[in-house]
Motif scaffolding. Structure first.
Motif, PDB file in Angstrom:
ATOM      1  N   ASN A  82       0.822  -1.210   0.000  1.00  0.00           N
ATOM      2  CA  ASN A  82       0.000   0.000   0.000  1.00  0.00           C
ATOM      3  C   ASN A  82       0.859   1.265   0.000  1.00  0.00           C
ATOM      4  OD1 ASN A  82      -2.712  -1.101   2.220  1.00  0.00           O
ATOM      5  ND2 ASN A  82      -2.554  -1.202   0.002  1.00  0.00           N
ATOM      6  N   GLU A  93      -3.504  11.781  -4.960  1.00  0.00           N
ATOM      7  CA  GLU A  93      -4.870  11.380  -4.620  1.00  0.00           C
ATOM      8  C   GLU A  93      -5.298  10.228  -5.517  1.00  0.00           C
ATOM      9  OE1 GLU A  93      -7.556  14.668  -4.659  1.00  0.00           O
ATOM     10  OE2 GLU A  93      -6.405  15.814  -3.159  1.00  0.00           O
ATOM     11  N   PRO A  94      -6.220   9.411  -5.028  1.00  0.00           N
ATOM     12  CA  PRO A  94      -6.728   8.312  -5.864  1.00  0.00           C
ATOM     13  C   PRO A  94      -7.456   8.856  -7.081  1.00  0.00           C
ATOM     14  CG  PRO A  94      -8.014   8.534  -3.850  1.00  0.00           C
ATOM     15  CD  PRO A  94      -6.852   9.437  -3.704  1.00  0.00           C
ATOM     16  N   ARG A  99     -11.435   6.564  -6.908  1.00  0.00           N
ATOM     17  CA  ARG A  99     -11.754   7.933  -6.479  1.00  0.00           C
ATOM     18  C   ARG A  99     -13.275   8.153  -6.482  1.00  0.00           C
ATOM     19  NH1 ARG A  99      -9.325  12.873  -5.490  1.00  0.00           N
ATOM     20  NH2 ARG A  99     -10.979  14.282  -4.871  1.00  0.00           N
ATOM     21  N   PHE A 109     -12.782  13.048  -0.982  1.00  0.00           N
ATOM     22  CA  PHE A 109     -11.489  12.556  -0.489  1.00  0.00           C
ATOM     23  C   PHE A 109     -11.108  13.210   0.839  1.00  0.00           C
ATOM     24  CE2 PHE A 109      -6.712  12.509  -0.761  1.00  0.00           C
ATOM     25  CZ  PHE A 109      -6.573  11.149  -0.558  1.00  0.00           C
ATOM     26  N   PHE A 160      -6.678  -0.918   1.830  1.00  0.00           N
ATOM     27  CA  PHE A 160      -5.667   0.050   2.275  1.00  0.00           C
ATOM     28  C   PHE A 160      -5.665   0.041   3.794  1.00  0.00           C
ATOM     29  CE2 PHE A 160      -4.657   4.525   3.551  1.00  0.00           C
ATOM     30  CZ  PHE A 160      -3.345   4.543   3.120  1.00  0.00           C
ATOM     31  N   TRP A 185       0.123   9.863   4.176  1.00  0.00           N
ATOM     32  CA  TRP A 185      -0.566  10.216   2.921  1.00  0.00           C
ATOM     33  C   TRP A 185       0.437  10.496   1.807  1.00  0.00           C
ATOM     34  CZ3 TRP A 185      -5.031   8.380   3.418  1.00  0.00           C
ATOM     35  CH2 TRP A 185      -5.818   8.586   4.557  1.00  0.00           C
ATOM     36  N   ALA A 188       1.229   6.974   0.298  1.00  0.00           N
ATOM     37  CA  ALA A 188       0.130   6.058  -0.045  1.00  0.00           C
ATOM     38  C   ALA A 188       0.200   5.698  -1.526  1.00  0.00           C
ATOM     39  CB  ALA A 188      -1.212   6.714   0.271  1.00  0.00           C
ATOM     40  N   TRP A 190      -1.737   4.748  -4.272  1.00  0.00           N
ATOM     41  CA  TRP A 190      -3.137   4.661  -4.688  1.00  0.00           C
ATOM     42  C   TRP A 190      -3.342   3.709  -5.860  1.00  0.00           C
ATOM     43  CZ3 TRP A 190      -6.096   5.666  -0.984  1.00  0.00           C
ATOM     44  CH2 TRP A 190      -5.823   6.697  -0.091  1.00  0.00           C
ATOM     45  N   VAL A 193      -3.863   0.450  -4.240  1.00  0.00           N
ATOM     46  CA  VAL A 193      -5.183   0.404  -3.612  1.00  0.00           C
ATOM     47  C   VAL A 193      -6.273   0.226  -4.670  1.00  0.00           C
ATOM     48  CG1 VAL A 193      -6.806   1.627  -2.107  1.00  0.00           C
ATOM     49  CG2 VAL A 193      -4.337   1.885  -1.745  1.00  0.00           C
TER      50      VAL A 193
END
Ligand SMILES: [Fe+2]
Length: 211
Positions: A82, A93-94, A99, A109, A160, A185, A188, A190, A193
């Motif tokens: 992850n 960001e995803p 998302r 988010f 995640f 963060w 991460a 994404w 994920v």
């Protein structure tokens, strides 16, 4: 009988700095995760011996040992993937369907991050914050996983998860859990994920039949 083994990390121990130091990563992976792998194998061996001998007096202890240690192995194996180095697969960001699902189920988010952070920093004792796919409700949910194996629903699929045991952050952040979560963060992964999300949705449809 299956033997659990310690997976290789997909990056160097120091690759997640400054969010997580190389020293923590080395201890966490080579000592802590290894201990869960060893413990899970030992529990399975002892259960096999108990079946063979017919002496099942320790079954409660051994089942608990199995849940704890296999839980630890699963949790850490997912956790490593992850994460990715900041700017090299980590952070941002995803996107895409993940998302869209986060927006749908958490209201955006920012709201997801606030909810996840509160769940992570609020855990009483040791545990994990987990974003999971719930195949019954066909939705994403956030769960607090206590220790390595408690307080989550059967059948939910983690996509995640963030280790909130002190061994995961104390050397870097002391007791300031919020700073650790904030730094997480930045690493991460994404894409990982999103891949887990896609697989979870595809493979668990119809898996759990409640009636
Ligand atoms: Fe851990």
């Amino acid at each position: 009988m299956a033997k659990y083994t310690l997976p290789e990390l997909p990056y160097d121990y120091a690759a997640l700095e400054p969010s997580i130091s190389g020293k923590i990563m080395e201890l966490h992976h080579s000592k802590h995760h290894q201990a869960y792998v060893t413990g899970a194998n030992t529990a399975l061996e002892q259960l096999a011996e108990a079946r063979e001998s017919g002496n099942l007096a320790n079954v409660n202890k051994l089942e608990k040992d199995l849940a704890f240690n296999l839980g630890g192995h699963v949790n850490h194996s997912i956790f490593w993937t992850n994460l990715a180095p900041a700017g090299n697969g980590g952070g941002g960001e995803p996107e895409g369907e993940l998302r869209a699902a986060i927006d749908e189920f958490f209201g955006g988010f920012d709201k997801f991050q606030a909810h996840f952070t509160a769940a992570a920093t609020g855990i009483q004792g040791s545990g994990w914050a987990v974003l999971s796919w719930d195949p019954i409700g066909a939705q994403l949910i956030i769960q607090q996983l206590f220790d390595q194996q408690s307080n989550t629903a059967q059948g939910t699929v983690p996509i995640f998860q963030l280790d909130m045991w002190e061994h995961a952050f104390y050397l870097d952040y002391l007791n300031v859990k919020a700073d650790y979560v904030k730094a997480a963060w930045n690493i991460a992964n994404w894409a990982n994920v999103a891949q887990r999300f896609e697989t979870a949705r595809e493979k668990t449809s119809g898996l759990l039949v409640l009636s």
